[in-house]
Design a protein around this motif. Structure first.
Motif, mmCIF file in Angstrom:
data_model
loop_
_atom_site.group_PDB
_atom_site.id
_atom_site.type_symbol
_atom_site.label_atom_id
_atom_site.label_comp_id
_atom_site.label_asym_id
_atom_site.label_seq_id
_atom_site.Cartn_x
_atom_site.Cartn_y
_atom_site.Cartn_z
ATOM 1 N N ASN A 27 5.675 -0.120 -6.097
ATOM 2 C CA ASN A 27 5.706 1.217 -5.521
ATOM 3 C C ASN A 27 4.297 1.789 -5.453
ATOM 4 O OD1 ASN A 27 8.496 1.117 -5.277
ATOM 5 N ND2 ASN A 27 8.822 1.924 -7.358
ATOM 6 N N GLU A 28 4.085 2.671 -4.487
ATOM 7 C CA GLU A 28 2.751 3.228 -4.250
ATOM 8 C C GLU A 28 2.864 4.724 -4.032
ATOM 9 O OE1 GLU A 28 -1.016 2.497 -1.173
ATOM 10 O OE2 GLU A 28 1.010 1.866 -0.623
ATOM 11 N N ASP A 29 2.001 5.476 -4.716
ATOM 12 C CA ASP A 29 1.919 6.915 -4.502
ATOM 13 C C ASP A 29 0.860 7.165 -3.419
ATOM 14 O OD1 ASP A 29 1.876 9.639 -4.539
ATOM 15 O OD2 ASP A 29 1.657 9.845 -6.719
ATOM 16 N N VAL A 30 1.314 7.160 -2.180
ATOM 17 C CA VAL A 30 0.390 7.233 -1.046
ATOM 18 C C VAL A 30 -0.353 8.558 -1.044
ATOM 19 C CG1 VAL A 30 0.213 7.177 1.462
ATOM 20 C CG2 VAL A 30 1.809 5.657 0.303
ATOM 21 N N ARG B 78 -12.336 2.127 -3.792
ATOM 22 C CA ARG B 78 -11.591 1.130 -4.560
ATOM 23 C C ARG B 78 -11.958 -0.294 -4.120
ATOM 24 N NH1 ARG B 78 -5.362 3.447 -5.159
ATOM 25 N NH2 ARG B 78 -5.896 5.289 -6.429
ATOM 26 N N PRO C 244 -3.742 -5.272 4.567
ATOM 27 C CA PRO C 244 -2.995 -4.044 4.265
ATOM 28 C C PRO C 244 -2.598 -3.304 5.534
ATOM 29 C CG PRO C 244 -5.324 -3.743 3.770
ATOM 30 C CD PRO C 244 -5.146 -5.196 4.084
ATOM 31 N N GLU D 44 -3.057 -2.579 -0.428
ATOM 32 C CA GLU D 44 -1.630 -2.293 -0.541
ATOM 33 C C GLU D 44 -1.084 -2.990 -1.779
ATOM 34 O OE1 GLU D 44 2.403 -2.584 2.246
ATOM 35 O OE2 GLU D 44 0.441 -3.273 2.997
ATOM 36 N N PRO D 45 -0.615 -2.223 -2.777
ATOM 37 C CA PRO D 45 -0.094 -2.849 -3.999
ATOM 38 C C PRO D 45 1.243 -3.529 -3.744
ATOM 39 C CG PRO D 45 0.258 -0.485 -4.062
ATOM 40 C CD PRO D 45 -0.543 -0.752 -2.828
ATOM 41 N N GLU D 46 1.624 -4.359 -4.704
ATOM 42 C CA GLU D 46 2.874 -5.081 -4.569
ATOM 43 C C GLU D 46 4.074 -4.187 -4.830
ATOM 44 O OE1 GLU D 46 3.390 -8.043 -3.477
ATOM 45 O OE2 GLU D 46 1.268 -8.557 -3.235
ATOM 46 N N THR E 153 -3.192 8.697 -3.581
ATOM 47 C CA THR E 153 -4.315 7.862 -3.143
ATOM 48 C C THR E 153 -5.109 8.556 -2.043
ATOM 49 O OG1 THR E 153 -3.040 5.878 -3.689
ATOM 50 C CG2 THR E 153 -4.945 5.613 -2.228
ATOM 51 N N ARG F 178 3.011 4.181 4.844
ATOM 52 C CA ARG F 178 2.423 3.005 5.475
ATOM 53 C C ARG F 178 3.031 2.814 6.868
ATOM 54 N NH1 ARG F 178 -2.104 0.365 3.054
ATOM 55 N NH2 ARG F 178 -1.991 0.832 0.812
#
Length: 306
Positions: free
Chosen positions: A144-147, A214, A185, A140-142, A150, A174
């Protein structure tokens, strides 16, 4: 009469003076006069008058009988009143017992209805999650995340050449909970628009427990209702026994555990069926948490849910 009954002093004096010389003369005043017949008659009449007569005994008996009759009548009245109160109390107790039995029957029936409603709610919840996949282990990045991007890369790695050109997600996010303090995560929950694509991904994902993505070990699970997850956790001792004994099993919907023994499938739907389920599979008694009412299943409950 008193004169005759009273002790005489003349004899005493005579005995005392027997050895003495005779007195030359006797005084007339020292001699007691003999009682007359009239005095004796008067004394007898006085004694007779003082004695209890039959009339006195009869009057006393009548008084005692009257007092006893009064007391007996009072006791009978009290006993009658007590008997009446006892009959009323017994009637009330019987009525309360009937009402209690009816109430217990109604509570038992309503309990069964609530359990059936819970089972239906659980089934509807699971049906609404049929196109969902729960992904565990993705870093889980710190920021914004393009879920979705991914997930598309992950699912293409899993499907390989079978991956479609495009994957449409109805939603992907999430798990809605705070981040863990140890930076574990959160799970990703996604809903694929095409149910067949979701089944293809899950069938391929079941070929191994985890996938490398990853630099992380990622696992895919069917998204399930919290009630179903609670029941599966409670039945973990049973599934452990099944795996140790090499007995194949699977989960069914609405919720049930199916185990095959001698080419026959045995279902387990409710907590009270656990003892019989273990017995039919020749498994030792195992303590299982009641996933519906809570507490340990130490004995078979009397209520049977159909």
């Amino acid at each position: 009469m008193d004169r005759y009954l009273a002790p005489s002093t003349a004899g005493h004096h005579e005995a005392a003076g027997a050895n003495m010389a005779d007195s030359p003369t006797r005084s007339l005043s020292s001699e007691q006069a003999e009682p007359s017949l009239a005095d004796i008659s008067a004394d007898i009449r006085a004694l007779a008058a003082a004695m209890v007569t039959k009339e006195d005994m009869r009057a006393l008996s009548d008084t005692l009988h009257a007092a006893i009759r009064t007391e007996v009548t009072s006791l009978r009245a009290e006993l009658t009143a007590q008997a009446t109160r006892m009959q009323v109390a017994e009637s009330n107790v019987q009525a309360m017992g009937d009402r209690l039995e009816a109430t217990n029957t109604a509570i038992h029936r309503q309990g069964n209805i609530l359990l059936q409603l819970r089972r239906q709610t659980e089934d509807l919840d699971n049906r609404g999650r049929r196109s969902n996949i729960r992904v565990r282990g993705l870093p889980e990045p710190e920021g914004n995340e393009d879920v979705e991007a991914t997930l598309q890369m992950l699912f293409r790695d899993i499907l390989g050449a079978e991956a479609p050109e495009s994957m449409v997600f109805d939603r992907a996010h999430r798990a809605a909970r705070a981040r863990a303090t140890d930076n574990t995560p959160r799970d990703i929950i996604c809903c694929l628009h095409a149910y067949k694509l979701k089944e293809k991904i899950m069938n391929k994902a079941r070929s191994r427990p985890t996938w490398r993505f990853r630099d992380a070990e990622v696992a895919l699970y069917q998204d399930l209702s919290p009630l179903t997850l609670e029941a599966r956790r409670a039945l973990r001792p049973v599934t452990t026994l099944l795996r140790d004994r090499g007995i194949p099993y699977k989960w069914g919907f609405p919720f049930m555990l199916l185990a095959r023994h001698h080419d026959e499938w045995f279902p387990l739907r409710w907590p009270e069926e656990v003892p019989r389920f273990l017995q039919r599979l020749n498994l030792p008694p195992t303590e299982v948490t009641d996933w519906i009412l809570g507490g340990a299943l130490t004995h078979l409950r009397s209520a049977h849910i159909c």
